[in-house]
Each structure stands twice: as structure tokens, then as C-alpha cells.
Design a protein around this motif. Sequence first.
Motif, PDB file in Angstrom:
ATOM      1  N   PHE A  72       0.901  -1.132   0.090  1.00 12.10           N
ATOM      2  CA  PHE A  72       0.037   0.051   0.152  1.00 12.10           C
ATOM      3  C   PHE A  72       0.847   1.187  -0.001  1.00 12.10           C
ATOM      4  CE2 PHE A  72      -2.691   3.130   2.225  1.00 12.10           C
ATOM      5  CZ  PHE A  72      -3.826   2.954   1.558  1.00 12.10           C
ATOM      6  N   GLY A  73       0.384   2.226  -0.416  1.00 10.61           N
ATOM      7  CA  GLY A  73       1.119   3.495  -0.585  1.00 10.61           C
ATOM      8  C   GLY A  73       0.736   4.435   0.394  1.00 10.61           C
ATOM      9  N   ALA A  74      -0.396   5.541   0.049  1.00 10.03           N
ATOM     10  CA  ALA A  74      -0.640   6.507   0.926  1.00 10.03           C
ATOM     11  C   ALA A  74      -2.305   6.819   0.685  1.00 10.03           C
ATOM     12  CB  ALA A  74       0.195   7.462   0.856  1.00 10.03           C
ATOM     13  N   VAL A  75      -2.881   7.336   1.632  1.00  7.67           N
ATOM     14  CA  VAL A  75      -4.428   7.707   1.697  1.00  7.67           C
ATOM     15  C   VAL A  75      -4.474   9.220   2.152  1.00  7.67           C
ATOM     16  CG1 VAL A  75      -5.107   6.664   3.852  1.00  7.67           C
ATOM     17  CG2 VAL A  75      -6.548   7.121   1.607  1.00  7.67           C
ATOM     18  N   GLY A  76      -5.131  10.078   1.447  1.00  7.86           N
ATOM     19  CA  GLY A  76      -5.389  11.432   1.892  1.00  7.86           C
ATOM     20  C   GLY A  76      -5.430  12.237   0.744  1.00  7.86           C
ATOM     21  N   MET A  93      -9.310  -2.228   5.824  1.00  6.35           N
ATOM     22  CA  MET A  93      -8.270  -3.449   5.455  1.00  6.35           C
ATOM     23  C   MET A  93      -7.748  -3.893   6.737  1.00  6.35           C
ATOM     24  SD  MET A  93      -6.588  -2.733   1.961  1.00  6.35           S
ATOM     25  CE  MET A  93      -6.085  -0.763   2.118  1.00  6.35           C
ATOM     26  N   ARG A  94      -7.270  -2.897   7.419  1.00  7.56           N
ATOM     27  CA  ARG A  94      -6.792  -3.393   8.817  1.00  7.56           C
ATOM     28  C   ARG A  94      -7.896  -4.390   9.437  1.00  7.56           C
ATOM     29  NH1 ARG A  94      -3.985   2.265  10.539  1.00  7.56           N
ATOM     30  NH2 ARG A  94      -2.191   2.174   9.247  1.00  7.56           N
ATOM     31  N   ARG A  95      -9.014  -3.692   9.610  1.00 12.12           N
ATOM     32  CA  ARG A  95     -10.148  -4.403  10.542  1.00 12.12           C
ATOM     33  C   ARG A  95     -10.242  -5.660   9.855  1.00 12.12           C
ATOM     34  NH1 ARG A  95     -13.095   0.654  10.270  1.00 12.12           N
ATOM     35  NH2 ARG A  95     -12.020   1.803  11.903  1.00 12.12           N
ATOM     36  N   LEU A 103       3.366  -2.801  13.239  1.00 12.50           N
ATOM     37  CA  LEU A 103       4.982  -3.026  13.603  1.00 12.50           C
ATOM     38  C   LEU A 103       5.733  -1.953  12.929  1.00 12.50           C
ATOM     39  CD1 LEU A 103       6.994  -4.606  14.948  1.00 12.50           C
ATOM     40  CD2 LEU A 103       7.222  -6.122  12.979  1.00 12.50           C
ATOM     41  N   ARG A 104       6.323  -0.923  13.705  1.00 11.37           N
ATOM     42  CA  ARG A 104       6.725   0.271  13.146  1.00 11.37           C
ATOM     43  C   ARG A 104       8.171   0.288  13.718  1.00 11.37           C
ATOM     44  NH1 ARG A 104       2.169   4.730  12.327  1.00 11.37           N
ATOM     45  NH2 ARG A 104       1.168   3.740  10.650  1.00 11.37           N
ATOM     46  N   PRO A 105       9.197  -0.003  12.879  1.00 10.19           N
ATOM     47  CA  PRO A 105      10.628   0.330  13.644  1.00 10.19           C
ATOM     48  C   PRO A 105      11.184   1.661  13.576  1.00 10.19           C
ATOM     49  CG  PRO A 105      10.728  -1.363  11.645  1.00 10.19           C
ATOM     50  CD  PRO A 105       9.210  -0.766  11.702  1.00 10.19           C
ATOM     51  N   ILE A 129       4.945  -0.939  18.524  1.00  9.14           N
ATOM     52  CA  ILE A 129       3.929  -1.874  18.221  1.00  9.14           C
ATOM     53  C   ILE A 129       2.688  -1.456  18.538  1.00  9.14           C
ATOM     54  CG2 ILE A 129       2.758  -4.236  18.650  1.00  9.14           C
ATOM     55  CD1 ILE A 129       5.878  -4.999  19.054  1.00  9.14           C
ATOM     56  N   ARG A 130       1.903  -1.308  17.720  1.00 11.61           N
ATOM     57  CA  ARG A 130       0.545  -0.437  17.848  1.00 11.61           C
ATOM     58  C   ARG A 130      -0.346  -1.377  17.793  1.00 11.61           C
ATOM     59  NH1 ARG A 130      -1.091   3.829  12.877  1.00 11.61           N
ATOM     60  NH2 ARG A 130      -2.993   3.943  13.672  1.00 11.61           N
ATOM     61  N   GLU A 131      -1.431  -1.313  18.664  1.00 14.65           N
ATOM     62  CA  GLU A 131      -2.712  -2.192  18.721  1.00 14.65           C
ATOM     63  C   GLU A 131      -3.385  -1.503  17.313  1.00 14.65           C
ATOM     64  OE1 GLU A 131      -6.004  -3.980  18.504  1.00 14.65           O
ATOM     65  OE2 GLU A 131      -6.014  -1.826  18.845  1.00 14.65           O
ATOM     66  N   GLU A 136      -9.133   3.566  20.161  1.00  8.99           N
ATOM     67  CA  GLU A 136      -9.500   4.732  19.709  1.00  8.99           C
ATOM     68  C   GLU A 136     -10.196   4.866  18.403  1.00  8.99           C
ATOM     69  OE1 GLU A 136      -6.315   4.445  20.626  1.00  8.99           O
ATOM     70  OE2 GLU A 136      -6.034   5.379  22.399  1.00  8.99           O
ATOM     71  N   TYR A 137      -9.512   3.752  17.388  1.00 10.12           N
ATOM     72  CA  TYR A 137      -9.974   3.758  15.981  1.00 10.12           C
ATOM     73  C   TYR A 137     -10.966   3.064  15.851  1.00 10.12           C
ATOM     74  CZ  TYR A 137      -5.746   6.008  13.985  1.00 10.12           C
ATOM     75  OH  TYR A 137      -4.900   6.958  13.497  1.00 10.12           O
ATOM     76  N   ALA A 138     -11.867   2.306  16.955  1.00 10.80           N
ATOM     77  CA  ALA A 138     -12.939   1.612  16.627  1.00 10.80           C
ATOM     78  C   ALA A 138     -14.128   1.973  15.859  1.00 10.80           C
ATOM     79  CB  ALA A 138     -13.554   1.219  18.332  1.00 10.80           C
ATOM     80  N   PHE A 276       1.519  -4.001   4.000  1.00  8.01           N
ATOM     81  CA  PHE A 276       2.741  -3.198   4.003  1.00  8.01           C
ATOM     82  C   PHE A 276       2.727  -1.930   3.377  1.00  8.01           C
ATOM     83  CE2 PHE A 276       2.887  -7.823   4.265  1.00  8.01           C
ATOM     84  CZ  PHE A 276       3.658  -8.082   5.450  1.00  8.01           C
ATOM     85  N   GLU A 277       3.204  -0.888   4.320  1.00  7.35           N
ATOM     86  CA  GLU A 277       3.259   0.502   3.592  1.00  7.35           C
ATOM     87  C   GLU A 277       4.211   1.510   4.540  1.00  7.35           C
ATOM     88  OE1 GLU A 277      -0.430   2.550   5.407  1.00  7.35           O
ATOM     89  OE2 GLU A 277      -0.335   1.574   7.174  1.00  7.35           O
ATOM     90  N   PRO A 278       4.523   2.668   3.694  1.00  2.00           N
ATOM     91  CA  PRO A 278       5.096   3.338   4.410  1.00  2.00           C
ATOM     92  C   PRO A 278       4.405   4.209   5.534  1.00  2.00           C
ATOM     93  CG  PRO A 278       4.597   4.386   2.377  1.00  2.00           C
ATOM     94  CD  PRO A 278       4.204   2.902   2.398  1.00  2.00           C
ATOM     95  N   VAL A 279       5.025   4.681   6.769  1.00  2.77           N
ATOM     96  CA  VAL A 279       4.249   5.199   7.541  1.00  2.77           C
ATOM     97  C   VAL A 279       3.548   6.673   7.178  1.00  2.77           C
ATOM     98  CG1 VAL A 279       4.342   6.464   9.880  1.00  2.77           C
ATOM     99  CG2 VAL A 279       5.314   4.382   9.556  1.00  2.77           C
ATOM    100  N   HIS A 280       4.447   7.370   6.125  1.00  2.00           N
ATOM    101  CA  HIS A 280       3.976   8.549   5.861  1.00  2.00           C
ATOM    102  C   HIS A 280       2.681   8.595   5.072  1.00  2.00           C
ATOM    103  CE1 HIS A 280       5.071   7.805   1.507  1.00  2.00           C
ATOM    104  NE2 HIS A 280       6.165   7.433   2.059  1.00  2.00           N
ATOM    105  N   GLY A 281       2.236   9.966   4.911  1.00  4.03           N
ATOM    106  CA  GLY A 281       0.677   9.781   4.111  1.00  4.03           C
ATOM    107  C   GLY A 281       0.870  10.261   2.852  1.00  4.03           C
TER     108      GLY A 281
HETATM  109  N1  GGG Z   1       0.739   5.137   4.261  1.00  2.00           N
HETATM  110  C1  GGG Z   1      -0.013   5.320   5.418  1.00  2.00           C
HETATM  111  C2  GGG Z   1      -0.911   6.430   5.113  1.00  2.00           C
HETATM  112  O1  GGG Z   1      -1.327   6.984   4.105  1.00  2.00           O
HETATM  113  N2  GGG Z   1      -1.275   6.989   6.251  1.00  2.00           N
HETATM  114  C3  GGG Z   1      -2.251   7.893   6.468  1.00  2.00           C
HETATM  115  C4  GGG Z   1      -2.757   7.977   7.710  1.00  2.00           C
HETATM  116  O2  GGG Z   1      -3.521   9.188   8.085  1.00  2.00           O
HETATM  117  N3  GGG Z   1      -2.930   7.105   8.409  1.00  2.00           N
HETATM  118  C5  GGG Z   1      -3.252   7.119   9.828  1.00  2.00           C
HETATM  119  C6  GGG Z   1      -2.801   5.730  10.510  1.00  2.00           C
HETATM  120  O3  GGG Z   1      -1.960   4.906   9.934  1.00  2.00           O
HETATM  121  O4  GGG Z   1      -3.743   5.716  11.491  1.00  2.00           O
END
Ligand code: GGG
Length: 354
Positions: A72-76, A93-95, A103-105, A129-131, A136-138, A276-281
Motif C-alpha cells: 500500500f502507498g498512501a491515503v489522503g 483493510m486493517r479491520r 509494527l513500526r521500527p 507495536i501499535r494495536e 480509539e480507532y474503533a 505493508f506501507e510507509p508510515v507517511h501519508g
Molecule cells: N501510508 C500510510 C498513510 O497513508 N497513512 C495516512 C494516515 O493518516 N494514517 C493514519 C493511520 O495510520 O492511522
Amino acid sequence: MTTYNIAVIPGDGIGDEVVAQGLRVLQELEKKKKVKFQFTEFSWGSEHYLSTGRMMPSDGLDRLLPFDAIYFGAVGHPDIQDHITLNGLLLPMRRAFDQYVCLRPSVLYGGVASPLAGKSPGDIDMLVIRENTEGEYANIGGFQYQNSPQETAVQSSIFTRYGCERVIRYAFDLAVSRKRKHVTSITKSNAQGYGMVLWDKVFLSVAEEYPGITTDSQLIDAACMNFVRKPEFFDVVVGSNLFGDILTDIGAIITGSMGLAASANLNPTRKYPSLFEPVHGSAPDIAGRGIANPLAAILSVAMMLDHLGEQELSSEVERGTLAVLNDHTVLTPDLGGTASTEEVGSAVVEQLFH
Ligand code: GGG
């Protein structure tokens, strides 16, 4: 020859640009090793929303289910409210795939300068390690009396013993394999007197099963301060969905750049695909300019390979990336360089099995 079926969702903004470099790395591995990647790209995200009213089709999750992994790339998108984009694509997708571990090193690599004074490579080396499926994301809540002076919003957090225990246990299991063998738990249980009190209770009971692991608990406000003040203290850190998200942005920036922070959204049972995704948006301010740092997306490929059981390839991608950082000649502007996204991708590709 092993073939892996990978769903590719570049998403929004710079997602396209950085994912393209991750795919080049995987294609290079195919040339050099007995492995094949079958990529299926899905053009889901904000453009899809603007033309159809949905971030992904109604059968999107069913279509992703058979894949070995999701890249995955990014969303926003600047013209769409963030709760629509995030809740329309990434969070479902996460749910749905029960990716309960994020997991974020956060590692300060050689050749990278921390904005913190006096920190050298190796000084910061932690795994956050993030739940990833509740807390809070429920997404439980609602509005009442909308657009009136009495307008009311309710937003609930969910903390279950089952959900806390499995992610905390994952953190301890990881700590066992690390040198420092320390787990820090993050809550705000002085103010959040139910869910986070349950988290604390579960943390203490899981800790009893791991006598070789030292532990501490910090409130999120103290943890934010300590990430800046003495990041070398932390080894494995486990926190709720929101706190993990906040801490890993701090973790990324103290280790040089958001453009270096990789992540894995894992379903450890392997019943469903992991993502798998970069943490950035999506970084709309630099999207389309060809200057986004692709290394977080490439390091996310390394995490994907590790999850797929291709440890040798994973290590090679990581080694190649770290060599580019150490070499310090081909870097994007966030790291003080002048190279383009593609040039940095080429530098990693050239390093592989070099
Ligand atoms: N590549 C991750 C991405 O696009 N993240 C955007 C975002 O706002 N993520 C919030 C999150 O991971 O909870």
C-alpha cells in the motif's frame, strides 16, 4: 520457483511515486533469485471516490482476500475530509483482515542525521507495536442534533481483554529475540479510567509470563517527552491504536525523516493477508514533483519479504537501502539531497547483490 501474489494499492498523492520504486526493487530481485511476484494493481483511493463515491468497490475486501500480501502507498486528499479517505480504504483493510499488529521500527541509520543533538547511528533502535484493530480507532459513535446548537458527537474507544492481550503478547515475544529485552507499555490510564486500566492490568499479567523481560509503563504525555529527551531508553514499545500512531511520527522524525519510516500491518495468524506501507501519508504538497523519499516504501518491501518467509531477500533489500543512506550521495531533499524519487530507487536497485 515460488510465486507470490501481491495486491498493489498505490492510493493517493505520493503513493504512486514511492510504490513504483518498491516494485522496481521486487522486480530486480526476480531477475537475481528464484522467486516471482505476480502484481495486481488496484486504482482505489480518492480519485476513485471522486468518480464513484467510494474509496474502493463494495467487493474490494473480498477481492483482496486471496492475495499473499498487500503493498500500500498512501491515503489522503486535500479536497476530501480525512475521516472519509482513511475510513474508506486503509482502516477497513486493517479491520477486515484482522491486522492487529502494526509494527513500526524507529532506527537511526548510518548516514542519517537526527534532529536531536548528540545522537549517533545505533543510539535509537526501537520497535513500536501499535494495536491496530480497536482502541480509539474503533469507529463506534454517532451524531445527534446535527447542525443545531445542541450538536453532539459520541466517539467510543474499545478495549477488549482479547485485543489487548494478543498485541501485548506479540510485543513480549518480539522482545525475547532482542538484545535489551525490555518492553514499555503506553497508556493514559490516570485519565482514561476504564479501557486503559484494562490494558494496564493485562500488561501486568502477560509480563508475569516473561521473567526474562524487563518492563515499564509510561503515560503517553511522558512517553512523547521521553522519545525526544532520551529515545535510547526504548527497546520494544507497545501502545494503543492512537498512541502508537502519534509515537511513531515522533519516532520517524527523530530518526531523520518521515520518508524512512516503514511499517507492517500484520495478521500474525496468517489467516488473512497482511499489509505493508510507509508510515507517511499522501503528502499533497510534494505529490507529482518526483522528490518524495521512496526509502520508507522500499523498507516496507523488506518487511513484506520477511513476512513472506524470504529472509535472505528481506535482508538484502534492507542492506541495499542502508548502503544508499551510508553512501550519502543519492538522497531526496528531506534528507538534505537533491536526487529524485526515481534516482534513489535506482541507487537501491544498483546496490542489490552488489
Ligand atoms: N501510508 C500510510 C498513510 O497513508 N497513512 C495516512 C494516515 O493518516 N494514517 C493514519 C493511520 O495510520 O492511522
